[in-house]
Write an enzyme that holds these catalytic residues in place. Sequence first.
Site, PDB file in Angstrom:
ATOM      1  N   MET A   1      21.334 -32.057  58.882  1.00  0.00           N
ATOM      2  CA  MET A   1      22.305 -32.743  58.043  1.00  0.00           C
ATOM      3  C   MET A   1      22.908 -31.770  57.043  1.00  0.00           C
ATOM      4  O   MET A   1      22.178 -31.055  56.344  1.00  0.00           O
ATOM      5  CB  MET A   1      21.615 -33.900  57.307  1.00  0.00           C
ATOM      6  CG  MET A   1      21.257 -35.063  58.214  1.00  0.00           C
ATOM      7  SD  MET A   1      20.166 -36.245  57.406  1.00  0.00           S
ATOM      8  CE  MET A   1      21.260 -37.050  56.269  1.00  0.00           C
TER       9      MET A   1
ATOM     10  N   GLN B   1      22.430 -26.692  65.316  1.00  0.00           N
ATOM     11  CA  GLN B   1      23.491 -27.625  65.690  1.00  0.00           C
ATOM     12  C   GLN B   1      24.863 -27.005  65.431  1.00  0.00           C
ATOM     13  O   GLN B   1      25.127 -26.516  64.335  1.00  0.00           O
ATOM     14  CB  GLN B   1      23.366 -28.931  64.898  1.00  0.00           C
ATOM     15  CG  GLN B   1      24.305 -30.002  65.430  1.00  0.00           C
ATOM     16  CD  GLN B   1      24.294 -31.272  64.596  1.00  0.00           C
ATOM     17  OE1 GLN B   1      24.770 -31.272  63.475  1.00  0.00           O
ATOM     18  NE2 GLN B   1      23.749 -32.337  65.148  1.00  0.00           N
TER      19      GLN B   1
ATOM     20  N   CYS C   1      29.871 -36.398  64.217  1.00  0.00           N
ATOM     21  CA  CYS C   1      30.350 -36.446  62.824  1.00  0.00           C
ATOM     22  C   CYS C   1      31.656 -37.249  62.735  1.00  0.00           C
ATOM     23  O   CYS C   1      32.616 -36.961  63.439  1.00  0.00           O
ATOM     24  CB  CYS C   1      30.554 -35.030  62.300  1.00  0.00           C
ATOM     25  SG  CYS C   1      31.182 -35.053  60.603  1.00  0.00           S
TER      26      CYS C   1
ATOM     27  N   LYS D   1      24.174 -34.765  70.087  1.00  0.00           N
ATOM     28  CA  LYS D   1      24.075 -35.882  69.133  1.00  0.00           C
ATOM     29  C   LYS D   1      25.435 -36.562  69.110  1.00  0.00           C
ATOM     30  O   LYS D   1      26.454 -35.904  68.902  1.00  0.00           O
ATOM     31  CB  LYS D   1      23.728 -35.319  67.752  1.00  0.00           C
ATOM     32  CG  LYS D   1      23.990 -36.252  66.579  1.00  0.00           C
ATOM     33  CD  LYS D   1      22.727 -36.962  66.137  1.00  0.00           C
ATOM     34  CE  LYS D   1      22.973 -37.939  65.010  1.00  0.00           C
ATOM     35  NZ  LYS D   1      23.461 -37.375  63.781  1.00  0.00           N
TER      36      LYS D   1
ATOM     37  N   GLY E   1      19.808 -44.366  63.277  1.00  0.00           N
ATOM     38  CA  GLY E   1      20.637 -45.267  62.485  1.00  0.00           C
ATOM     39  C   GLY E   1      19.841 -46.301  61.739  1.00  0.00           C
ATOM     40  O   GLY E   1      19.170 -47.144  62.324  1.00  0.00           O
TER      41      GLY E   1
ATOM     42  N   GLY F   1      17.579 -39.989  58.972  1.00  0.00           N
ATOM     43  CA  GLY F   1      18.535 -39.220  58.172  1.00  0.00           C
ATOM     44  C   GLY F   1      18.414 -39.533  56.702  1.00  0.00           C
ATOM     45  O   GLY F   1      17.558 -38.994  55.986  1.00  0.00           O
ATOM     46  N   ARG F   2      19.256 -40.454  56.246  1.00  0.00           N
ATOM     47  CA  ARG F   2      19.380 -40.700  54.803  1.00  0.00           C
ATOM     48  C   ARG F   2      18.063 -41.076  54.136  1.00  0.00           C
ATOM     49  O   ARG F   2      17.813 -40.707  52.991  1.00  0.00           O
ATOM     50  CB  ARG F   2      20.440 -41.780  54.568  1.00  0.00           C
ATOM     51  CG  ARG F   2      21.847 -41.291  54.876  1.00  0.00           C
ATOM     52  CD  ARG F   2      22.821 -42.433  54.991  1.00  0.00           C
ATOM     53  NE  ARG F   2      22.528 -43.303  56.131  1.00  0.00           N
ATOM     54  CZ  ARG F   2      23.188 -44.389  56.436  1.00  0.00           C
ATOM     55  NH1 ARG F   2      24.181 -44.784  55.666  1.00  0.00           N
ATOM     56  NH2 ARG F   2      22.867 -45.116  57.498  1.00  0.00           N
TER      57      ARG F   2
HETATM   58  C1  LIG Z   1      24.921 -36.196  53.748  1.00  0.00           C
HETATM   59  C2  LIG Z   1      24.868 -36.345  55.242  1.00  0.00           C
HETATM   60  C3  LIG Z   1      25.040 -35.230  56.043  1.00  0.00           C
HETATM   61  C4  LIG Z   1      24.969 -35.355  57.427  1.00  0.00           C
HETATM   62  N1  LIG Z   1      25.114 -34.237  58.190  1.00  0.00           N
HETATM   63  C5  LIG Z   1      24.924 -34.306  59.532  1.00  0.00           C
HETATM   64  C6  LIG Z   1      24.953 -33.145  60.332  1.00  0.00           C
HETATM   65  O1  LIG Z   1      25.204 -32.027  59.849  1.00  0.00           O
HETATM   66  N2  LIG Z   1      24.706 -33.290  61.654  1.00  0.00           N
HETATM   67  C7  LIG Z   1      24.422 -34.518  62.223  1.00  0.00           C
HETATM   68  O2  LIG Z   1      24.154 -34.592  63.422  1.00  0.00           O
HETATM   69  N3  LIG Z   1      24.419 -35.627  61.485  1.00  0.00           N
HETATM   70  C8  LIG Z   1      24.664 -35.553  60.162  1.00  0.00           C
HETATM   71  N4  LIG Z   1      24.627 -36.689  59.411  1.00  0.00           N
HETATM   72  C9  LIG Z   1      24.383 -37.992  60.083  1.00  0.00           C
HETATM   73  C10 LIG Z   1      22.881 -38.283  60.150  1.00  0.00           C
HETATM   74  O3  LIG Z   1      22.224 -37.298  60.910  1.00  0.00           O
HETATM   75  C11 LIG Z   1      22.611 -39.645  60.798  1.00  0.00           C
HETATM   76  O4  LIG Z   1      23.142 -39.641  62.098  1.00  0.00           O
HETATM   77  C12 LIG Z   1      23.216 -40.793  60.036  1.00  0.00           C
HETATM   78  O5  LIG Z   1      23.058 -40.638  58.644  1.00  0.00           O
HETATM   79  C13 LIG Z   1      22.567 -42.115  60.482  1.00  0.00           C
HETATM   80  O6  LIG Z   1      21.174 -42.065  60.369  1.00  0.00           O
HETATM   81  P1  LIG Z   1      20.393 -42.667  59.098  1.00  0.00           P
HETATM   82  O7  LIG Z   1      20.763 -44.122  59.011  1.00  0.00           O
HETATM   83  O8  LIG Z   1      18.944 -42.443  59.409  1.00  0.00           O
HETATM   84  O9  LIG Z   1      20.876 -41.910  57.899  1.00  0.00           O
HETATM   85  C14 LIG Z   1      24.741 -36.610  58.032  1.00  0.00           C
HETATM   86  C15 LIG Z   1      24.576 -37.733  57.219  1.00  0.00           C
HETATM   87  C16 LIG Z   1      24.648 -37.619  55.849  1.00  0.00           C
HETATM   88  C17 LIG Z   1      24.479 -38.851  55.003  1.00  0.00           C
END
Ligand SMILES: Cc1cc2nc3c(=O)[nH]c(=O)nc-3n(C[C@H](O)[C@H](O)[C@H](O)COP(=O)(O)O)c2cc1C
Length: 306
Positions: A1, A54, A84, A123, A187, A210-211
Site C-alpha cells: 500500500m 508491485q 488502483c 491484484k 475488502g 489493508g486499512r
Molecule cells: C492509503 C492506501 C494506499 C493503498 N495503496 C495500494 C497499493 O499501493 N497497492 C494496492 O494493491 N492496493 C493499495 N491500496 C488498496 C488496498 O490494498 C486494499 O485493496 C483496499 O484498501 C481494500 O482493502 P481493505 O478494506 O482491507 O482496506 C491502498 C489503500 C489505501 C487506503
Amino acid sequence: MESVTNPPFRKICKRYGVDVLISEFISSDALVRKIDSSCRKMCFGEEEHPIGIQIFGNTESSLREAAEYAAGTGCDFIDINWGCPVRKIAGKGCGSGILNDIPKMVALTKSVVDAVSLPVTVKTRLGYSDEDKPIVDVAERLQDVGIEAISIHGRTRSQMYKGNADWTLINEVKNNPRMKIMVFGNGDIDSAEKLVEYKKRYNVDGILIGRAAMGNPFIFRQCKQLLAGKEKTDATIQERVDVCREHIAGLKSYRGDRYALLEMRKFYGGYFCGLSNFKPYRIRLVTADSYEQVEEILSDIEEHYF
Ligand SMILES: Cc1cc2nc3c(=O)[nH]c(=O)nc-3n(C[C@H](O)[C@H](O)[C@H](O)COP(=O)(O)O)c2cc1C
C-alpha cells in the site's frame, strides 16, 4: 500500500504474523527512468521473504523492463497492480483503468509473465463499472496467460471505496472449476473474527488486510491466533506505544525526521483506537512539528493511560 507498506511498517507486520508481504505500488515508468524515490521502494530486508514487488503501468515496454529490474532485487514474485482506482492512475489506463480494456490487460499481463522467471500475480477489482463485473472471466484469462495467484478487491473501479466489498463474486471466481491458481480475497476485513468467517464462507486461499492494519499490526497476531483455534489477545497500551515508537524510529531512519512526522499522522488513529478521551492527544500528535514533541506526547499517553 502506497506510503503504508514501506520497509519499517512491513518489518513490524511481519513480526506480528503476516505470511506474505507486498511493496508499495511502484510506477514502471519511474523504474525504467531509475527515479530514486521509486527505486528505493524496492528495498527490503532478508527477514521479509516471501515478498512481492508491485508495479503498475500501461505499456508493454515499461512493464516488462520494470518487472525485469524488480526481479533482480531477489524478491519472490512480481505483483501487477490492476486495481488502483485513483484518477491520476486509472485515468491513464493504469491500475483499475485497465478494466476498461480487458484484452489489453491480458496482453500486458502475459508480457510480464514472459519477461521474468519469477511467479507473477495480479491484484485487481471486480470490474470497471457497477454495470459490468467481468471478474470471473478475467481471472480465467489471466490464469491462462500464466499468473500464479490473483487477489481480488470486491469493489469496482467506479465504487472507489464506497459501499461494501462484494465477496460473492470473489467466491464465484474461487468456485469456478477451471480455476487452479490461488485466489485471495480483499475488502473490508476489519477484525480477526471477520477474517476467519470470510475465509470459511468464501472459501478463498488467503485474505489481504489493508486499512485495518494501519496502526494496528496486532490484527495479524489476532488472525493467526483465531485461525489456530486459540483465544485472541489484545495489544496492551504499552505495546501500542512501543510499536508506535518503533514505527516512527523506523520511518525516521528510512527517510528522515520530516517524513516520519508527516507519514505517521495517518497511523495514530489506528495505534490508539478505542482509548477513552484520546482526542486531545490525537490532535497534539497530528499537529506536532518535531520528533521530540511526538516523543513527549507519547510519554504523556503512557503516563495518562497506565
Ligand atoms: C492509503 C492506501 C494506499 C493503498 N495503496 C495500494 C497499493 O499501493 N497497492 C494496492 O494493491 N492496493 C493499495 N491500496 C488498496 C488496498 O490494498 C486494499 O485493496 C483496499 O484498501 C481494500 O482493502 P481493505 O478494506 O482491507 O482496506 C491502498 C489503500 C489505501 C487506503
